[in-house]
Design a protein around this motif. Sequence first.
Motif, PDB file in Angstrom:
ATOM      1  N   ASN A 139       0.825  -1.206   0.000  1.00  0.00           N
ATOM      2  CA  ASN A 139       0.000   0.000   0.000  1.00  0.00           C
ATOM      3  C   ASN A 139       0.857   1.253   0.000  1.00  0.00           C
ATOM      4  N   LYS A 140       2.002   1.181   0.700  1.00  0.00           N
ATOM      5  CA  LYS A 140       2.929   2.316   0.699  1.00  0.00           C
ATOM      6  C   LYS A 140       3.386   2.597  -0.725  1.00  0.00           C
ATOM      7  N   GLU A 141       3.746   1.516  -1.398  1.00  0.00           N
ATOM      8  CA  GLU A 141       4.223   1.678  -2.772  1.00  0.00           C
ATOM      9  C   GLU A 141       3.146   2.306  -3.653  1.00  0.00           C
ATOM     10  N   ALA A 142       1.920   1.796  -3.466  1.00  0.00           N
ATOM     11  CA  ALA A 142       0.808   2.313  -4.261  1.00  0.00           C
ATOM     12  C   ALA A 142       0.596   3.798  -3.965  1.00  0.00           C
ATOM     13  N   LEU A 143       0.715   4.138  -2.695  1.00  0.00           N
ATOM     14  CA  LEU A 143       0.512   5.523  -2.296  1.00  0.00           C
ATOM     15  C   LEU A 143       1.581   6.435  -2.898  1.00  0.00           C
ATOM     16  N   LEU A 144       2.835   5.966  -2.854  1.00  0.00           N
ATOM     17  CA  LEU A 144       3.932   6.757  -3.424  1.00  0.00           C
ATOM     18  C   LEU A 144       3.751   6.906  -4.924  1.00  0.00           C
ATOM     19  N   GLU A 145       3.356   5.808  -5.546  1.00  0.00           N
ATOM     20  CA  GLU A 145       3.151   5.823  -6.993  1.00  0.00           C
ATOM     21  C   GLU A 145       2.059   6.829  -7.349  1.00  0.00           C
ATOM     22  N   GLU A 146       1.020   6.814  -6.528  1.00  0.00           N
ATOM     23  CA  GLU A 146      -0.106   7.711  -6.765  1.00  0.00           C
ATOM     24  C   GLU A 146       0.325   9.168  -6.623  1.00  0.00           C
ATOM     25  N   CYS A 147       1.156   9.427  -5.610  1.00  0.00           N
ATOM     26  CA  CYS A 147       1.524  10.819  -5.338  1.00  0.00           C
ATOM     27  C   CYS A 147       2.627  11.321  -6.265  1.00  0.00           C
ATOM     28  N   PHE A 148       3.565  10.452  -6.590  1.00  0.00           N
ATOM     29  CA  PHE A 148       4.737  10.922  -7.328  1.00  0.00           C
ATOM     30  C   PHE A 148       4.807  10.370  -8.743  1.00  0.00           C
ATOM     31  N   GLY A 149       3.950   9.394  -9.058  1.00  0.00           N
ATOM     32  CA  GLY A 149       4.059   8.726 -10.352  1.00  0.00           C
ATOM     33  C   GLY A 149       3.442   9.510 -11.494  1.00  0.00           C
ATOM     34  N   GLY A 150       2.480  10.351 -11.183  1.00  0.00           N
ATOM     35  CA  GLY A 150       1.748  11.039 -12.238  1.00  0.00           C
ATOM     36  C   GLY A 150       2.530  12.198 -12.826  1.00  0.00           C
TER      37      GLY A 150
END
Lengths: 511, 663
Positions: free
Chosen positions: A302-313
């Motif tokens: 979930n941490k990874e998903a959260l980071l991806e969501e915040c910084f991936g876009g």
Amino acid sequence: MEQVSDEEVEVRGEEEEEEEDSDKEDQDLDKMFGAWLGELDKLTQSLDDGRPEQPPQQKAPLRQETNMANFSYRFSIYNINEALNQGENVDLDALMADLCSIEQELSTINTKPNSAGSLARLGPTLYLLTHQASLSMDEAARQTSSHSLSSRQHRRTGSVGTPFHFEEQAAKLKADNIRVALEKIKEAQVKKLVIRVHLSDESSKTMMVDERQTVRQVLDSLLEKSHCGYSPDWSLVETISELQMERIFEDHENLVENLLNWTRDSQNRLMFTERIEKYAVFKNPQNYLLGRKETCEMAERNKEALLEECFGGSSVSVPEMEGVLWLKEDGKKSWKKRYFLLRASGIYYVPKGKAKASRDLVCFLQLDHVNVYLGQDYKSKYKAPTDYCMVLKHPQIQKKSQYIKYLCCDDIRTLQQWINSIRITKYGKQLYINFQEAMRRTEAAYDWSSLSSSSIKSGSSSSSLPESQSNHSSQSDSGVSEMTSSSHTRSQSVVSSIFSDAWRRGTQGEV
Amino acid sequence: MITISLTLSPSMAAWDLSVTVEDLGPDAPPVTLSVASDLHVGGVILKLVEKTQIKRDWSDHALWWEQKQCWLLRTAWTLEKYGIHADAKLFFMPQHKPLRLCLPNGITLRLRACFSNPVFQTVMGICRMLNIRHPEELSLLRPVEHKKKKKDKDSAEEIYDLTEVPLSSVSRPCLYNGMPAHFADSPQMEAIYKMLSVTQPPPAPEVVAKQYRPASVVDKAHIHGRWLNSSRCLLQQGIQENDRVWLRFKFYAFYDIEPKYDVVRLTQLYEQARWAILLEDIDCTEEEMMLFGALQYHISKVSQSEPQMMSSNAAMDDLESALQSLEVKMEGESSSASEMLVRYKGCTLIFKHVELSDGTVCFRPKRLTLKGYKQYWFKFQDTSISYFKSKEESIGEPIQQINLKGCEVAPDVNVAAQKFLIRLLIPAPEGMNEVYLRCENEQQYAQWMAACRLGSKGKTLADSSFQNEIQSIRSFLAMQKTNSGSHGNAPANDESINTNSLVSPRYNKKYKTKQLTPRILDAYQNVAQLSLTDAVMRFLQIWQSLPDFGLSYVVVRFKGSRKDEVLGVAPNRLIRIDLGVGDVVKTWRYNNMKQWNVNWDIRQLAIEFEGNVNIAFSCVTADCKIVHEFIGGYIFMSTRSREKSSTLNEELFHKLTGGHEAL
């Protein structure tokens, strides 16, 4: 101790063997520099003792003068570059004459030791070396001119046979030489700074950084030299003792640029320590990115998903950060409560008697020009409500000023949330890239340490192997050597050897 | 199967089926066919076509059953299987019909859209025709009716006609000259493509003021109740031929924006964002509004001066090479940089320096008088300003040299009053030094301002952007001039842009034009150097980082609650908003959503999150299908990054959003 300096002598001996061109002049220069450094160290010592022999006249940052120094050179480079780009029609001989005149100018300047170069002192921990610029310039020009002379001779003798073809070749050769010379001049203009880095155990290291190096590169070479085990938490921390504040330099920042903001008499220190808060955002993103008040656990995926969501876009979402903070009033030791909000465009507060609708918010500060610092012990210094204070100021401000803004949080958690949210707002994706890069280094270090003790980053800077001219990014120009803050006599020889080493690099790669 | 039909067929009696054929005209009587119940739909169509005796391409035609509100698209099905009897009212008509489509940029297109497939596919078809990638992010909604006076204005509105585009060419757009081939057919079509791909000039403030502006969250929620159902076709939702619908970006998760391929998409996205800000559909602070204003100004100016930039791929490539050659040229011209310096020495500035000592309050000079300003001889070199007592002394040591790198440069200009001040905030160890440079005229101001801006970025006058910078400053000054002349009443035209049209009506009320212009000018200096694409991207980026970005609202009633509340649906989360206070009460993220269900009988949505969090609500201002589609749609959008395939997984979309209507 003795052993180390012996080694240095050896290294210098090798250099002399390799450098065909190096003659008495070089040795003289070395001596000259040794003498200067000695004097400077004396000065430093006296400053450290608190009794400055010569109170500094000017407090202005160094940048102002140094920028001007190379101005005329830059222009000549522009002209030559432009001419080269235009192709065949260029009068190469005229160019050569230009270069020769530069050389002459330089050599006349060089006869006076005072203007041969400048070693500027930048507080007790910093020295700035701008000497190479003029020196290597001189060297480069001399090299090229000798080449051109020889080619001119060739042309004269060869004109009997196939003059046209040969002339063409000679011209090409000359153009190449000029190009090489120009590259060298460019390389020589790189500013280098000798810095002292303080470790947490009160010892310090002296090293040289050049103006192109990022904090990450400097950290890498420090880690490599100090054998202290890789961890992404290793940080370079700037402490401004006069203002009782500190800041962790971000990995992508340019170190020299930041250090040049220090004043000449600065008591600022550069610390090399481990700081868990540096990348805490990425280790426990749920505590920073969700705008929650309480700490909590989160599953790794979930941490990874959260980071991806915040910084991936394509755009980084600014953490929802708002709440009551204490603001120090200008020039007073009183603190006022205000409701602050963080937005991508800056920090805002809610004016009295208004709701927190976007249109009514008052802009407190835009983040483009300021950095966020951690205030230390402000309870006693400024009568702050708590010791959890952050400071926002322009990096160049080094003294008390109305342009410094002080904010105080109720607890350490809120403080860390604010500081980290401001960092995310300011740097965005870059921060995440820095973290990933730091993690990669750490992983790589573990892989390599099992194979050999040599590091992956170029550790060859202190050896005398020639490095490729084009590959600047992987080239680490730092020479680190162990020393304690008291051994000034040693530092002298170390620094001078570093200098000669760097200078030699500026001139190597000769044909 | 065969045996059954054999046994049944003898008992099948023939009966009369009447079908209205649209192509015969509105007044023509229905065509009556003698059919048996085992006749399949294809057979009916064949009979029909034979009977009408019209020779044309019937391939797009199909039967519509009015009572049941459905198309008879399965031509192999028999009438019996469809359950059609003699009382059925059938229509025979084309599946593609003209539709008036209002684009995000406010312009209406007339094009042929599919009335028989689910709206999701209709939108795909429309986007293919318009060359918009990722059609899943867009959808159609019913327009807000204009209840007020319906003058002749509507009929006078220019409508761009795309109905002549052959449907076959739409299937796979091959690019010609950077645009789909069907746009390259005629100059008219090219003009339409230009309209699609080039941003519109800023609207006149009156136009903005006239537009419907949602005043509250509930108003916004009502707009979101107008989205069409993606699982059903247009005709099923009461949309008739030539009706007006809006095409808008619905899901605020813009995937893989690539300026090179997304010319139309980017333009329309920008237009939608711009209108959202002008109509205060999304809240922003004053500072943000000024920056949006500055970007709009810059974008409209640049797109007017270089329209070829956005128009096509080929042109882009050309431009790139043109830029390169320009750079080379600039480099070539840098030899004259020293000459430029000489010219700059020729400037005399009236100058005031406010030195700060020990953090005391900054002294503000009386700006409009010459009092307090001293005249010095100025020289701009590298990134520094140095000044001298007089021209004669300029060979020697300057009185002071100020390096501008990292400083803040702000204009303080009033053209009418001939005031040309440059305010410099120069960081120094002791704090910020505030310096005012007073220029004599516009020309001098533009050059020194440009030089200061470059200097603050660490660039010298030899930088290639210097001339551009001067140009953009002068054009902005020119704007201020025209504004003060026409009192801001003139409608926006190509020559001058009214600053009032760059901000929302709220700020037009709050500030006079002459107050507004300097503020936008202030923000403008940070964006003046951006290319068109970069400026558009920056605009979108700032829009996307607004706290309320991407929120679609619905008024809902939570289970167990007695009052209406608002549910905000965002690309990554759901939020619950208290209607009374307007505060966000609770946030749920899709990331830890376990499942969601719709009870279609009681029209209620139930969502379960990790950690045994269950919520349930019914929808007040929108059908629960709309909310269901929003949630499912965003889940679908988030799956796109994982499978990099370029084909759209339509089936998955319908699975996630279709509900009981899923295919």
